[in-house]
Scaffold this motif. Structure first.
Motif, PDB file in Angstrom:
ATOM      1  N   THR A   1       0.843  -1.196   0.000  1.00 25.35           N
ATOM      2  CA  THR A   1       0.000   0.000   0.000  1.00 25.35           C
ATOM      3  C   THR A   1       0.875   1.242   0.000  1.00 25.35           C
ATOM      4  OG1 THR A   1      -0.214   0.021   2.431  1.00 25.35           O
ATOM      5  CG2 THR A   1      -1.898  -1.163   1.196  1.00 25.35           C
ATOM      6  N   LEU A   2       0.341   2.298  -0.618  1.00 26.04           N
ATOM      7  CA  LEU A   2       1.056   3.572  -0.675  1.00 26.04           C
ATOM      8  C   LEU A   2       0.204   4.617   0.039  1.00 26.04           C
ATOM      9  CD1 LEU A   2       3.692   4.699  -1.959  1.00 26.04           C
ATOM     10  CD2 LEU A   2       2.291   5.533  -3.828  1.00 26.04           C
ATOM     11  N   GLU A   3       0.827   5.344   0.946  1.00 25.84           N
ATOM     12  CA  GLU A   3       0.098   6.315   1.770  1.00 25.84           C
ATOM     13  C   GLU A   3       0.828   7.651   1.785  1.00 25.84           C
ATOM     14  OE1 GLU A   3      -2.750   5.922   3.456  1.00 25.84           O
ATOM     15  OE2 GLU A   3      -3.036   3.749   3.554  1.00 25.84           O
ATOM     16  N   GLY A   4       0.085   8.686   2.118  1.00 21.40           N
ATOM     17  CA  GLY A   4       0.690  10.004   2.269  1.00 21.40           C
ATOM     18  C   GLY A   4      -0.381  11.068   2.274  1.00 21.40           C
TER      19      GLY A   4
ATOM     20  N   SER B   1      -7.439   5.442   7.007  1.00 25.59           N
ATOM     21  CA  SER B   1      -8.498   5.527   8.022  1.00 25.59           C
ATOM     22  C   SER B   1      -7.922   5.872   9.395  1.00 25.59           C
ATOM     23  CB  SER B   1      -9.274   4.211   8.117  1.00 25.59           C
ATOM     24  OG  SER B   1     -10.149   4.062   7.014  1.00 25.59           O
ATOM     25  N   PHE B   2      -6.744   5.317   9.696  1.00 20.65           N
ATOM     26  CA  PHE B   2      -6.126   5.664  10.986  1.00 20.65           C
ATOM     27  C   PHE B   2      -5.696   7.136  10.994  1.00 20.65           C
ATOM     28  CE2 PHE B   2      -5.202   0.959  11.445  1.00 20.65           C
ATOM     29  CZ  PHE B   2      -6.079   0.782  12.504  1.00 20.65           C
ATOM     30  N   ALA B   3      -5.031   7.583   9.923  1.00 16.65           N
ATOM     31  CA  ALA B   3      -4.521   8.962   9.905  1.00 16.65           C
ATOM     32  C   ALA B   3      -5.669   9.979   9.842  1.00 16.65           C
ATOM     33  CB  ALA B   3      -3.568   9.148   8.722  1.00 16.65           C
ATOM     34  N   TYR B   4      -6.627   9.741   8.930  1.00 15.87           N
ATOM     35  CA  TYR B   4      -7.693  10.741   8.708  1.00 15.87           C
ATOM     36  C   TYR B   4      -8.814  10.628   9.738  1.00 15.87           C
ATOM     37  CZ  TYR B   4      -5.824  12.052   4.114  1.00 15.87           C
ATOM     38  OH  TYR B   4      -5.029  12.522   3.091  1.00 15.87           O
ATOM     39  N   GLN B   5      -9.355   9.423   9.939  1.00 12.87           N
ATOM     40  CA  GLN B   5     -10.532   9.292  10.809  1.00 12.87           C
ATOM     41  C   GLN B   5     -10.142   9.133  12.276  1.00 12.87           C
ATOM     42  OE1 GLN B   5     -10.796   7.659   7.482  1.00 12.87           O
ATOM     43  NE2 GLN B   5     -11.787   9.639   7.148  1.00 12.87           N
ATOM     44  N   ALA B   6      -9.141   8.280  12.554  1.00 11.08           N
ATOM     45  CA  ALA B   6      -8.802   8.017  13.964  1.00 11.08           C
ATOM     46  C   ALA B   6      -8.087   9.212  14.582  1.00 11.08           C
ATOM     47  CB  ALA B   6      -7.922   6.768  14.066  1.00 11.08           C
ATOM     48  N   TYR B   7      -7.023   9.678  13.941  1.00 11.42           N
ATOM     49  CA  TYR B   7      -6.210  10.739  14.547  1.00 11.42           C
ATOM     50  C   TYR B   7      -6.742  12.129  14.192  1.00 11.42           C
ATOM     51  CZ  TYR B   7      -2.993   7.111  16.024  1.00 11.42           C
ATOM     52  OH  TYR B   7      -2.447   6.008  16.632  1.00 11.42           O
ATOM     53  N   ALA B   8      -6.736  12.497  12.905  1.00 10.16           N
ATOM     54  CA  ALA B   8      -7.175  13.853  12.528  1.00 10.16           C
ATOM     55  C   ALA B   8      -8.658  14.050  12.853  1.00 10.16           C
ATOM     56  CB  ALA B   8      -6.913  14.087  11.051  1.00 10.16           C
ATOM     57  N   GLY B   9      -9.476  13.047  12.590  1.00  9.39           N
ATOM     58  CA  GLY B   9     -10.920  13.168  12.817  1.00  9.39           C
ATOM     59  C   GLY B   9     -11.328  12.922  14.259  1.00  9.39           C
TER      60      GLY B   9
ATOM     61  N   SER C   1       5.833  16.855   4.677  1.00 10.68           N
ATOM     62  CA  SER C   1       4.884  17.604   5.502  1.00 10.68           C
ATOM     63  C   SER C   1       3.804  18.218   4.604  1.00 10.68           C
ATOM     64  CB  SER C   1       5.607  18.705   6.272  1.00 10.68           C
ATOM     65  OG  SER C   1       5.840  19.799   5.415  1.00 10.68           O
ATOM     66  N   PRO C   2       2.595  18.421   5.151  1.00  7.39           N
ATOM     67  CA  PRO C   2       1.508  18.992   4.353  1.00  7.39           C
ATOM     68  C   PRO C   2       1.863  20.356   3.775  1.00  7.39           C
ATOM     69  CG  PRO C   2       0.661  18.129   6.399  1.00  7.39           C
ATOM     70  CD  PRO C   2       2.141  18.029   6.497  1.00  7.39           C
ATOM     71  N   ALA C   3       2.576  21.179   4.530  1.00  8.57           N
ATOM     72  CA  ALA C   3       2.939  22.512   4.023  1.00  8.57           C
ATOM     73  C   ALA C   3       3.766  22.369   2.749  1.00  8.57           C
ATOM     74  CB  ALA C   3       3.715  23.282   5.088  1.00  8.57           C
ATOM     75  N   ASP C   4       4.750  21.512   2.781  1.00  9.16           N
ATOM     76  CA  ASP C   4       5.584  21.291   1.595  1.00  9.16           C
ATOM     77  C   ASP C   4       4.777  20.635   0.470  1.00  9.16           C
ATOM     78  OD1 ASP C   4       7.767  22.418   2.773  1.00  9.16           O
ATOM     79  OD2 ASP C   4       8.628  20.508   3.452  1.00  9.16           O
ATOM     80  N   ALA C   5       3.905  19.705   0.856  1.00 11.86           N
ATOM     81  CA  ALA C   5       3.104  19.001  -0.148  1.00 11.86           C
ATOM     82  C   ALA C   5       2.153  19.977  -0.857  1.00 11.86           C
ATOM     83  CB  ALA C   5       2.314  17.878   0.508  1.00 11.86           C
ATOM     84  N   PHE C   6       1.502  20.836  -0.086  1.00  7.66           N
ATOM     85  CA  PHE C   6       0.563  21.800  -0.684  1.00  7.66           C
ATOM     86  C   PHE C   6       1.294  22.766  -1.597  1.00  7.66           C
ATOM     87  CE2 PHE C   6      -2.757  20.229   1.931  1.00  7.66           C
ATOM     88  CZ  PHE C   6      -3.941  20.676   1.350  1.00  7.66           C
TER      89      PHE C   6
ATOM     90  N   HIS D   1      -4.757  18.789   7.710  1.00 11.07           N
ATOM     91  CA  HIS D   1      -3.721  17.951   7.089  1.00 11.07           C
ATOM     92  C   HIS D   1      -2.485  17.792   7.960  1.00 11.07           C
ATOM     93  CE1 HIS D   1      -5.900  17.046   3.517  1.00 11.07           C
ATOM     94  NE2 HIS D   1      -6.239  18.311   3.400  1.00 11.07           N
ATOM     95  N   GLU D   2      -2.207  18.807   8.781  1.00 12.33           N
ATOM     96  CA  GLU D   2      -1.108  18.663   9.748  1.00 12.33           C
ATOM     97  C   GLU D   2      -1.442  17.531  10.717  1.00 12.33           C
ATOM     98  OE1 GLU D   2       1.753  19.973   9.664  1.00 12.33           O
ATOM     99  OE2 GLU D   2       1.540  21.772   8.421  1.00 12.33           O
ATOM    100  N   LYS D   3      -2.729  17.458  11.095  1.00 12.66           N
ATOM    101  CA  LYS D   3      -3.152  16.382  12.010  1.00 12.66           C
ATOM    102  C   LYS D   3      -3.066  15.019  11.321  1.00 12.66           C
ATOM    103  CE  LYS D   3      -6.490  19.084  14.653  1.00 12.66           C
ATOM    104  NZ  LYS D   3      -7.945  19.194  14.898  1.00 12.66           N
ATOM    105  N   VAL D   4      -3.426  14.999  10.039  1.00 15.67           N
ATOM    106  CA  VAL D   4      -3.320  13.741   9.271  1.00 15.67           C
ATOM    107  C   VAL D   4      -1.860  13.279   9.265  1.00 15.67           C
ATOM    108  CG1 VAL D   4      -3.512  12.690   6.971  1.00 15.67           C
ATOM    109  CG2 VAL D   4      -5.317  14.225   7.807  1.00 15.67           C
ATOM    110  N   TYR D   5      -0.986  14.227   8.997  1.00 17.57           N
ATOM    111  CA  TYR D   5       0.452  13.911   8.938  1.00 17.57           C
ATOM    112  C   TYR D   5       0.914  13.359  10.287  1.00 17.57           C
ATOM    113  CZ  TYR D   5       5.446  14.627   7.996  1.00 17.57           C
ATOM    114  OH  TYR D   5       6.795  14.449   7.808  1.00 17.57           O
TER     115      TYR D   5
END
Ligand code: TYD
Length: 209
Positions: free
Chosen positions: A8-11, A102-110, A139-144, A164-168
């Motif tokens: 799997t590829l994540e980011g 799901s862990f990064a977006y829903q569990a932690y950031a969400g 990092s999201p800042a660099d990615a954006f 997105h910082e929370k997702v990271y």
């Protein structure tokens, strides 16, 4: 018993996932590696229908628990109808996003928490965890900055940089939790170099020869 290998590829958004997936697919094609490419949310007919509901910009009132359950529901269908059958045939499965999203977006950031997301994804956890998860570590800042802003039609991307910082941060938590499975890929250099970093990780872990 699965025989193939599950990658799997994540980011975060804008990390360059699409380009890295393209380069990896080209590498697999060139080296006659037997693989399928798939994605989440989606990847199977019913899961793609669920994807459309999740990402519909009109569904602003969707409750976070509804959203998490829809991701999990789409995943079960994807596992059963696409991923496990391909692994059983000995193929490599290359998947754009999976349970760590799901862990990064829903569990932690969400804020739904690791335990809840693990519970509703129990089928993935017990029957179909990746052999390796490549985490594009930027990092999201660099990615954006690289991507040039969010896509106005995508409900999730509109959550902004704070989210997105929370997702990271969530991804970094997952990396700490599962260092045997998740590999942080340095992607601060040229994209070609990132591709080479991915190939090295796959070779070091015995996923490809
Ligand atoms: P997509 O347009 O495929 O995003 P990307 O190109 O960044 O991969 O949209 C998928 C969105 O869904 C993305 O914002 C990440 C999010 N997502 C979750 O929040 N949880 C999940 O479990 C998955 C698989 C995706």
């Amino acid at each position: 018993m699965k025989q193939g290998k599950f990658i799997t590829l994540e980011g975060c958004e804008g990390a360059g996932k699409s380009l890295q997936l393209k380069l990896l697919k080209e590498y697999f094609d060139k080296n006659s590696i037997d693989y399928i490419y798939t994605r989440e949310p989606g990847g199977a007919e019913i899961s793609e229908k669920i994807r459309a509901v999740i990402l519909d910009a009109n569904n602003k009132d969707m409750h976070p628990v509804t959203e998490a359950l829809l991701f999990a529901a789409a995943r079960v269908q994807h596992i059963e109808s696409v991923i496990l059958p391909a692994l059983k045939q000995g193929k490599i499965v290359l998947c754009d996003r999976y349970i760590d999203s799901s862990f990064a977006y829903q569990a932690y950031a969400g804020g739904l928490g690791y335990d809840y997301i693990a519970k509703i994804n129990d089928r993935a956890i017990t029957t179909c965890m990746p052999d390796i998860t490549l985490f594009l570590n930027i990092s999201p800042a660099d990615a954006f900055k690289r991507k040039g802003g969010a896509d106005a039609n995508d409900r999730i991307e509109q959550n902004g940089l704070v989210f997105h910082e929370k997702v990271y941060a969530g991804y970094l938590e997952m990396l700490k939790k599962s260092p045997e499975r998740i590999v942080a890929i340095d992607c601060m250099g040229e994209r070609k170099q990132t591709h080479l970093n991915i190939l090295s990780a796959l070779k070091e872990r015995g996923i490809i020869g």
